[in-house]
Design an enzyme around this catalytic site. Structure first.
Site, PDB file in Angstrom:
ATOM      1  N   GLY A   1       0.904  -1.072  -0.079  1.00 39.04           N
ATOM      2  CA  GLY A   1       0.080   0.110   0.088  1.00 39.04           C
ATOM      3  C   GLY A   1       0.829   1.277   0.057  1.00 39.04           C
TER       4      GLY A   1
ATOM      5  N   ASP B   1      -1.460  10.457  -3.614  1.00 41.29           N
ATOM      6  CA  ASP B   1      -0.261   9.679  -3.930  1.00 41.29           C
ATOM      7  C   ASP B   1       0.302  10.055  -5.028  1.00 41.29           C
ATOM      8  OD1 ASP B   1      -2.669   9.049  -5.007  1.00 41.29           O
ATOM      9  OD2 ASP B   1      -2.551   6.781  -4.589  1.00 41.29           O
TER      10      ASP B   1
ATOM     11  N   GLY C   1       1.721   2.843  -2.449  1.00 43.68           N
ATOM     12  CA  GLY C   1       1.423   3.518  -3.789  1.00 43.68           C
ATOM     13  C   GLY C   1       2.324   3.447  -5.037  1.00 43.68           C
ATOM     14  N   SER C   2       2.365   1.984  -5.319  1.00 46.02           N
ATOM     15  CA  SER C   2       3.423   1.732  -6.594  1.00 46.02           C
ATOM     16  C   SER C   2       2.645   2.070  -7.763  1.00 46.02           C
ATOM     17  CB  SER C   2       3.739   0.179  -6.562  1.00 46.02           C
ATOM     18  OG  SER C   2       2.435  -0.541  -6.249  1.00 46.02           O
ATOM     19  N   SER C   3       1.394   1.966  -7.883  1.00 39.11           N
ATOM     20  CA  SER C   3       0.629   2.369  -9.113  1.00 39.11           C
ATOM     21  C   SER C   3       0.992   3.836  -9.343  1.00 39.11           C
ATOM     22  CB  SER C   3      -0.778   1.946  -9.129  1.00 39.11           C
ATOM     23  OG  SER C   3      -1.019   0.761  -8.713  1.00 39.11           O
TER      24      SER C   3
ATOM     25  N   ALA D   1       3.233   6.007  -7.951  1.00 39.35           N
ATOM     26  CA  ALA D   1       4.802   6.338  -8.416  1.00 39.35           C
ATOM     27  C   ALA D   1       5.026   5.616  -9.736  1.00 39.35           C
ATOM     28  CB  ALA D   1       5.510   5.546  -7.348  1.00 39.35           C
TER      29      ALA D   1
END
Ligand code: MEV
Length: 325
Positions: free
Chosen positions: A110, A157, A112-114, A116
């Site tokens: 969680g 994010d 925030g890889s999407s 980033a």
């Protein structure tokens, strides 16, 4: 014209204000030193290629003319829509585009890889085309991507991946204010359970349809405590910040997004001497965060581990999006 460029953007951890920030209230969020990088390059064939091995995506490819159309696998959605939106703003070219992403953290946490990777991809592509994007333009394209892919979300994010540091953020980027703080004394515990943000937002929405005034009132109270936390952070008053985090956790409990496991880790941290602790992000799983004096951090880490959590070591004061090579 350059042929290849790599850009990276940091992950994030929500400090206070989740859920309320979806509905025109503020939150405070901090960037972490674990990053996602995206390499964008021209290729001869007129196709869009994507390699995102961290989410199990290899050799994904489709004709440029089909980008954003038809079935898109879940793992490719953010990247494909981001590329589609950048391409829609430039004259067509015969060259194809290859994007390769790499992440220093698991997409399960969680962090925030999407978002980033969306920021890194849009920035890398814009640079590849020789286009200068302001932070505001970059935010707009990336936020549009989020809304097109998941239909909802505040964009906090995306802002963090762009600006880095610790920011006070209001829905849709109405306010993005960097806060004067370097590193934060935090401990992060991972529950081992993956949460789905959209499911949790929908769950809270259902509650607000049944009890609109009560839920709106909770959001208002959360907004007030976020404003107080903004002052506490600027004064490095960690004790007050901890108390405000505990109150925030109370409201999140009320909204129904905490869980037994999150509570176990939160109470373990508080009992071991944290100034305060709460869930971080959508809830339901993912991570909890504690704020604690350095002298107590080892004991808190032990207590969280004993309660079944996994400590994730991160540094805050991370830089926002940047060109790597
Ligand atoms: C999820 O990490 C935080 C939420 O507030 C959603 C959002 O702000 O986009 C629940």
């Amino acid at each position: 014209m350059m042929n290849k460029i790599t850009v990276s953007a940091p992950g994030k951890i929500m400090l206070l204000g989740e859920h309320a920030v979806v509905y025109n209230r503020p939150c405070i969020v901090t960037a972490i030193d674990q990053r996602v990088s995206a390499t964008a390059e021209f290729i001869n064939e007129p196709v869009f290629q994507l390699e995102a091995t961290e989410v199990g995506l290899k050799n994904y490819q489709k004709p440029l003319s089909q980008i954003g159309k038809g079935e898109i696998p879940k793992e490719a959605k953010f990247a494909e829509i981001a590329v589609k939106l950048v391409l829609s703003q430039k004259p067509t070219s015969k060259k194809g585009i290859k994007i390769t992403t790499k992440s220093q953290f698991s997409s399960l946490f969680g962090f925030g890889s999407s978002s980033a990777s969306t920021v890194a991809i849009v920035s890398a592509l814009a640079n590849l085309f020789g286009k200068k994007l302001s932070q505001k333009n970059l935010f707009e394209i990336c936020y549009k991507t989020v809304l097109e892919v998941q239909g909802k979300g505040s964009g906090f994010d995306i802002a963090t991946a762009i600006y880095g540091g610790t920011t006070y953020f209001v829905t849709g980027g109405k306010t993005i204010k960097p806060l004067p703080v370097t590193s934060l004394p935090i401990v992060i515990g991972y529950t081992g359970i993956k949460a789905d943000t959209v499911t949790l937002i929908d769950q809270v929405k259902k509650l607000s349809e049944k009890y609109p005034k009560i839920v709106e009132n909770s959001y208002d109270q959360i907004a007030k405590l976020v404003d107080s936390a903004k002052i506490a952070i600027s004064k490095k008053d960690w004790q007050s910040l901890g108390k405000l985090m505990n109150i925030n956790q109370g409201y999140l409990e009320g909204l129904g997004v905490s869980s037994q496991m999150l509570s176990n880790l939160i109470y373990a941290a508080r009992d071991a001497g944290a100034y305060g602790a709460k869930l971080s992000g959508a809830g339901g799983g993912d991570c909890m965060i504690a704020i604690a004096p350095p002298s107590r951090q080892k004991a808190i880490e032990k207590a969280i581990t004993k309660a079944g959590g996994k400590i994730i070591k991160v540094e805050t004061k991370a830089e926002g999006v940047r060109i790597e090579s």
